[in-house]
Write a protein that holds these residues in place. Sequence first.
Motif, mmCIF file in Angstrom:
data_model
loop_
_atom_site.group_PDB
_atom_site.id
_atom_site.type_symbol
_atom_site.label_atom_id
_atom_site.label_comp_id
_atom_site.label_asym_id
_atom_site.label_seq_id
_atom_site.Cartn_x
_atom_site.Cartn_y
_atom_site.Cartn_z
ATOM 1 N N SER A 106 0.822 -1.208 0.000
ATOM 2 C CA SER A 106 0.000 0.000 0.000
ATOM 3 C C SER A 106 0.856 1.259 0.000
ATOM 4 N N ARG A 107 1.933 1.253 0.779
ATOM 5 C CA ARG A 107 2.804 2.437 0.835
ATOM 6 C C ARG A 107 3.549 2.628 -0.487
ATOM 7 N N ILE A 108 3.950 1.553 -1.113
ATOM 8 C CA ILE A 108 4.627 1.661 -2.408
ATOM 9 C C ILE A 108 3.647 2.184 -3.455
ATOM 10 N N ILE A 109 2.451 1.635 -3.476
ATOM 11 C CA ILE A 109 1.440 2.110 -4.428
ATOM 12 C C ILE A 109 1.105 3.569 -4.147
ATOM 13 N N HIS A 110 1.012 3.944 -2.889
ATOM 14 C CA HIS A 110 0.724 5.333 -2.525
ATOM 15 C C HIS A 110 1.759 6.266 -3.149
ATOM 16 N N THR A 111 3.023 5.921 -3.053
ATOM 17 C CA THR A 111 4.084 6.758 -3.624
ATOM 18 C C THR A 111 3.975 6.808 -5.142
ATOM 19 N N ILE A 112 3.705 5.681 -5.746
ATOM 20 C CA ILE A 112 3.609 5.647 -7.211
ATOM 21 C C ILE A 112 2.473 6.544 -7.688
ATOM 22 N N VAL A 113 1.291 6.404 -7.098
ATOM 23 C CA VAL A 113 0.136 7.166 -7.596
ATOM 24 C C VAL A 113 0.139 8.616 -7.120
ATOM 25 N N TYR A 114 0.961 8.932 -6.127
ATOM 26 C CA TYR A 114 1.031 10.312 -5.642
ATOM 27 C C TYR A 114 2.173 11.076 -6.297
ATOM 28 N N ALA A 115 3.357 10.459 -6.351
ATOM 29 C CA ALA A 115 4.552 11.202 -6.737
ATOM 30 C C ALA A 115 5.134 10.832 -8.090
ATOM 31 N N ILE A 116 4.956 9.619 -8.529
ATOM 32 C CA ILE A 116 5.650 9.179 -9.748
ATOM 33 C C ILE A 116 4.739 9.245 -10.967
ATOM 34 N N VAL A 117 3.569 8.636 -10.876
ATOM 35 C CA VAL A 117 2.588 8.673 -11.961
ATOM 36 C C VAL A 117 1.273 9.147 -11.343
ATOM 37 N N PRO A 118 1.135 10.458 -11.123
ATOM 38 C CA PRO A 118 -0.070 10.938 -10.431
ATOM 39 C C PRO A 118 -1.356 10.452 -11.090
ATOM 40 N N LEU A 119 -2.149 9.769 -10.289
ATOM 41 C CA LEU A 119 -3.447 9.282 -10.744
ATOM 42 C C LEU A 119 -4.541 10.003 -9.967
ATOM 43 N N PRO A 120 -5.702 10.136 -10.566
ATOM 44 C CA PRO A 120 -6.797 10.800 -9.839
ATOM 45 C C PRO A 120 -7.274 9.952 -8.665
ATOM 46 N N GLN A 121 -7.919 10.626 -7.744
ATOM 47 C CA GLN A 121 -8.529 9.905 -6.639
ATOM 48 C C GLN A 121 -9.593 8.977 -7.213
ATOM 49 N N PRO A 122 -9.855 7.832 -6.640
ATOM 50 C CA PRO A 122 -9.512 7.446 -5.290
ATOM 51 C C PRO A 122 -8.237 6.617 -5.170
ATOM 52 N N ALA A 123 -7.391 6.580 -6.185
ATOM 53 C CA ALA A 123 -6.205 5.716 -6.158
ATOM 54 C C ALA A 123 -5.342 5.971 -4.919
ATOM 55 N N ARG A 124 -4.980 7.227 -4.701
ATOM 56 C CA ARG A 124 -4.120 7.551 -3.560
ATOM 57 C C ARG A 124 -4.844 7.276 -2.252
ATOM 58 N N GLY A 125 -6.105 7.628 -2.185
ATOM 59 C CA GLY A 125 -6.872 7.409 -0.963
ATOM 60 C C GLY A 125 -6.993 5.938 -0.603
ATOM 61 N N LEU A 126 -7.210 5.106 -1.598
ATOM 62 C CA LEU A 126 -7.308 3.662 -1.337
ATOM 63 C C LEU A 126 -5.982 3.091 -0.852
#
Length: 150
Positions: A106-126
């Motif tokens: 979850s923490r790795i995915i959080h970084t990917i969707v927040y900082a590396i390949v920004p995806l719209p919510q709810p990706a980061r929230g999930l």
Amino acid sequence: MVAISLDNPAVQSYIVYTAILAVKLLLMSPLTGFSRVKRGVFANEEDAKKGGGKVKFDDPVVERIRRAHLNDLENIPAFWVLGLLYLTTGPATAWATLLFRVFTISRIIHTIVYAIVPLPQPARGLAFMGAAFVNLYMGAQVIMYYITAI
């Protein structure tokens, strides 16, 4: 209280996922630095002069990486403490390993969707909630285990 032994597979699992998270956390600073150099924006005048850029504190790409790093600093240390305390409750190895794995992924995915390949919510929230749930669950289990022991 269950003694923590390095021979315990749950403890070994905790060690592996703790190391992965520590490396991930350590890699966030160079990621920020690389982004600053690539974009020519720096936080200090001397860095800007040497790098041929300018001082800028509001670059959206750099700030996303910095916020992801800050979010890690707010959540990963809690996992380290709660995970270690959770091990003292004698959890089943498979369940503990699953919790450690879910948190780490979850923490790795959080970084990917927040900082590396920004995806719209709810990706980061999930991704955030997956890790937060693990921390809350382990904390609750520790509290319940030791309250009943009092």
